[in-house]
Design a protein around this motif. Structure first.
Motif, short mmCIF file in Angstrom:
data_model
loop_
_atom_site.label_atom_id
_atom_site.label_comp_id
_atom_site.label_asym_id
_atom_site.label_seq_id
_atom_site.Cartn_x
_atom_site.Cartn_y
_atom_site.Cartn_z
N SER A 1 2.01 -1.02 -8.16
CA SER A 1 1.66 -0.78 -6.76
C SER A 1 1.98 -2.00 -5.90
CB SER A 1 0.19 -0.42 -6.64
OG SER A 1 -0.13 0.74 -7.39
N LYS A 2 1.73 -3.19 -6.46
CA LYS A 2 1.95 -4.42 -5.70
C LYS A 2 3.43 -4.73 -5.50
CE LYS A 2 -2.47 -6.41 -7.00
NZ LYS A 2 -3.19 -7.44 -7.81
N LEU A 3 4.32 -4.01 -6.18
CA LEU A 3 5.74 -4.15 -5.90
C LEU A 3 6.07 -3.66 -4.50
CD1 LEU A 3 7.30 -2.87 -9.25
CD2 LEU A 3 7.19 -5.23 -8.46
N ASN A 4 5.20 -2.78 -3.98
CA ASN A 4 5.32 -2.30 -2.60
C ASN A 4 6.67 -1.63 -2.36
OD1 ASN A 4 4.21 -1.87 -0.05
ND2 ASN A 4 5.07 -3.75 0.79
N ILE A 5 6.97 -0.62 -3.17
CA ILE A 5 8.23 0.10 -3.02
C ILE A 5 7.95 1.57 -2.69
CG2 ILE A 5 9.53 -1.43 -4.55
CD1 ILE A 5 9.25 0.68 -6.75
N CYS A 6 8.95 2.19 -2.09
CA CYS A 6 8.97 3.64 -1.85
C CYS A 6 7.71 4.11 -1.11
CB CYS A 6 9.18 4.38 -3.17
SG CYS A 6 10.73 3.87 -3.97
N GLU A 7 6.93 5.01 -1.71
CA GLU A 7 5.76 5.57 -1.03
C GLU A 7 4.79 4.49 -0.57
OE1 GLU A 7 7.33 8.73 -3.82
OE2 GLU A 7 6.86 6.59 -3.97
N VAL A 8 4.59 3.49 -1.43
CA VAL A 8 3.66 2.41 -1.09
C VAL A 8 4.19 1.60 0.09
CG1 VAL A 8 2.39 0.42 -2.00
CG2 VAL A 8 2.96 2.34 -3.52
N LYS B 1 0.25 -1.58 10.85
CA LYS B 1 0.45 -1.28 12.27
C LYS B 1 -0.82 -0.81 12.95
CE LYS B 1 5.32 0.02 11.74
NZ LYS B 1 6.30 1.14 11.72
N ILE B 2 -1.69 -0.13 12.20
CA ILE B 2 -2.92 0.38 12.82
C ILE B 2 -4.10 -0.57 12.62
CG2 ILE B 2 -2.15 2.77 12.63
CD1 ILE B 2 -4.17 3.08 10.30
N GLY B 3 -3.84 -1.71 11.95
CA GLY B 3 -4.89 -2.72 11.80
C GLY B 3 -5.84 -2.50 10.65
N ARG B 4 -5.44 -1.74 9.64
CA ARG B 4 -6.31 -1.51 8.48
C ARG B 4 -5.97 -2.52 7.39
NH1 ARG B 4 -9.88 2.66 6.37
NH2 ARG B 4 -10.83 1.57 4.62
N LYS B 5 -6.97 -3.25 6.92
CA LYS B 5 -6.76 -4.26 5.88
C LYS B 5 -6.66 -3.60 4.52
CE LYS B 5 -9.08 -8.01 8.37
NZ LYS B 5 -10.16 -9.02 8.34
N ILE B 6 -5.78 -4.14 3.68
CA ILE B 6 -5.62 -3.62 2.32
C ILE B 6 -5.78 -4.78 1.34
CG2 ILE B 6 -4.13 -1.71 3.00
CD1 ILE B 6 -1.73 -3.35 2.17
N ASN B 7 -6.29 -4.47 0.15
CA ASN B 7 -6.49 -5.53 -0.85
C ASN B 7 -6.07 -5.10 -2.25
OD1 ASN B 7 -8.52 -3.78 -1.67
ND2 ASN B 7 -10.19 -5.05 -0.88
N PHE B 8 -5.37 -3.97 -2.35
CA PHE B 8 -4.83 -3.47 -3.62
C PHE B 8 -5.91 -3.29 -4.68
CE2 PHE B 8 -0.94 -4.73 -1.54
CZ PHE B 8 -0.07 -3.73 -1.92
N THR B 9 -7.02 -2.68 -4.26
CA THR B 9 -8.03 -2.22 -5.21
C THR B 9 -8.08 -0.70 -5.14
OG1 THR B 9 -9.83 -2.31 -3.59
CG2 THR B 9 -9.41 -4.31 -4.89
N LEU C 1 9.99 -0.65 -16.05
CA LEU C 1 8.69 -0.15 -15.57
C LEU C 1 7.61 -0.25 -16.63
CD1 LEU C 1 9.59 2.93 -13.39
CD2 LEU C 1 8.77 0.73 -12.66
N SER C 2 8.01 -0.20 -17.88
CA SER C 2 7.01 -0.28 -18.96
C SER C 2 6.28 -1.62 -18.96
CB SER C 2 7.69 -0.05 -20.31
OG SER C 2 8.73 -0.99 -20.52
N ASN C 3 6.82 -2.60 -18.23
CA ASN C 3 6.18 -3.91 -18.15
C ASN C 3 5.05 -3.94 -17.12
OD1 ASN C 3 7.98 -4.93 -20.04
ND2 ASN C 3 9.44 -5.61 -18.48
N TYR C 4 4.93 -2.87 -16.33
CA TYR C 4 3.97 -2.88 -15.23
C TYR C 4 2.75 -2.01 -15.53
CZ TYR C 4 7.85 -4.74 -12.45
OH TYR C 4 8.89 -5.49 -11.97
N SER C 5 1.60 -2.47 -15.06
CA SER C 5 0.43 -1.60 -15.00
C SER C 5 0.46 -0.87 -13.66
CB SER C 5 -0.85 -2.44 -15.10
OG SER C 5 -0.97 -3.28 -13.96
N TRP C 6 -0.48 0.06 -13.45
CA TRP C 6 -0.53 0.75 -12.16
C TRP C 6 -0.81 -0.24 -11.04
CZ3 TRP C 6 0.52 5.70 -10.77
CH2 TRP C 6 0.77 6.60 -11.81
N SER C 7 -1.58 -1.27 -11.35
CA SER C 7 -1.88 -2.28 -10.35
C SER C 7 -0.64 -3.10 -9.99
CB SER C 7 -2.99 -3.22 -10.86
OG SER C 7 -3.22 -4.26 -9.94
N THR C 8 0.04 -3.63 -11.01
CA THR C 8 1.21 -4.47 -10.73
C THR C 8 2.36 -3.65 -10.15
OG1 THR C 8 1.92 -4.25 -13.05
CG2 THR C 8 0.62 -6.20 -12.47
#
Length: 335
Positions: free
Chosen positions: A234-241, A250-258, A225-232
């Motif tokens: 988050s983009k792993l898309n695990i657990c809560e994310v 599902k509800i049609g909301r676009k995301i762009n990881f900002t 995990l020490s290799n990741y920033s908060w941005s990278t």
């Protein structure tokens, strides 16, 4: 468990003796027999939908201090006419007898071969199946919580419904009926789309969408995990994310990881309440309320105060995307 408490207390004493910190403490009764009756009330509304309310408690039965059983006793006392479902794993006949005496609906799920990163597949299965059972039993609104947490507030139901009535959705996205109510505990400002999945309340169709993503076929992360920033991270898309991004699709909301997009989604689709306001106790981990100080931020969790400013001051907020470049740190052994 006792050894863990002793070690935690020793760390606390060491910090207190250093004279660098002020401190406070709270006591949470282990058994409901020690709780006195408190003022209760019912909020009269134009709609009777809030009568169709269910509680789903998911996860393994915590036998230490009879924690899960005492939690269910408390909920049965505070919500006598509510369907309460324990969505767990195969257990003993003795435990089933105890739960039946409490009028708890027990659902014994089958564990998948791949539990997923941080046991996410266990959470998906037990949450999803419990919520579907609540719908089958007639629930229109549902609270999804965990076997290792306990909300002591006796007026919890009315408090939760008031958030839905006070903060209606301002813009309709396909099929989202009401906001989802989550807690500040483990909802982080800089973990993008990182809504806490521990405690969530809302219309049952919305909660079903949230807790029924596909099972995550990944087993573990290959990098530290020490290799990741908060941005990278988050983009792993695990657990809560993982839960949140699947719901948003599902509800049609676009995301762009900002950061701006993530916080606007908190504002538009959720309400974040302070976990202290519902007297939420997290067995084992509540001992230290500064559990996330190692993350390097003075206040890493998103509070109701933060959420309310997002809600009311949206035209005045500046989003510092550079915060996402900071290194991510975690003590979660499952990652």
């Amino acid at each position: 468990m006792k050894l863990w408490y002793i070690k935690s207390l020793m760390r606390m004493i060491k910090r207190i003796l250093s004279q660098d910190f002020f401190f406070t403490f709270s006591f949470f009764p282990k058994k409901i027999t020690t709780l006195n009756k408190t003022l209760n009330y019912e909020i009269k509304t134009k709609s009777k939908k809030n009568l169709n309310f269910a509680i789903v408690v998911q996860g393994p039965i915590i036998l230490d201090q009879n924690f899960t059983f005492e939690t269910l006793k408390l909920y049965r006392k505070n919500f006598p006419d509510t369907n309460i479902i324990l969505s767990t794993w195969p257990t003993t006949k003795k435990n089933i007898r105890i739960l039946k005496k409490l009028k708890i609906n027990v659902l014994e799920n089958v564990e998948p071969n791949n539990k997923g990163i941080s046991n996410i597949n266990l959470q998906i299965i037990s949450s999803r199946n419990g919520i579907f059972l609540a719908k089958k039993m007639g629930a229109k609104f549902v609270l999804k919580t965990r076997t290792d947490q306990r909300a002591y507030h006796p007026n919890l139901k009315n408090y939760l419904f008031n958030f839905l009535y006070a903060f209606p959705l301002k813009k309709k996205y396909k099929s989202q009926k009401y906001r989802l109510v989550a807690t500040s505990l483990n909802t982080f400002k800089y973990r993008l789309y990182g809504i806490s999945d521990m405690f969530m309340f809302g219309h049952i169709e919305d909660v079903i969408k949230y807790f029924s993503p596909p099972l995550d076929n990944r087993i573990k992360l290959t990098n530290k995990l020490s290799n990741y920033s908060w941005s990278t991270f988050s983009k792993l898309n695990i657990c809560e994310v993982y839960f949140s991004t699947n719901f948003l699709k599902k509800i049609g909301r676009k995301i762009n990881f900002t950061l701006a997009n993530s916080l606007k989604i908190y504002r538009d689709h959720f309400v974040i309440l302070d976990y202290e306001s519902i007297k939420l106790y997290w067995h084992k981990y509540t001992l230290n309320n500064n559990r996330y100080e190692h993350l390097g931020f003075s206040d890493p969790q998103l509070s109701f105060c933060d959420w309310l400013m997002l809600y009311n001051l949206k035209n005045f907020i500046k989003y510092d995307e550079n915060m996402l470049k900071k290194k991510f740190q975690s003590r979660n052994k499952y990652y």
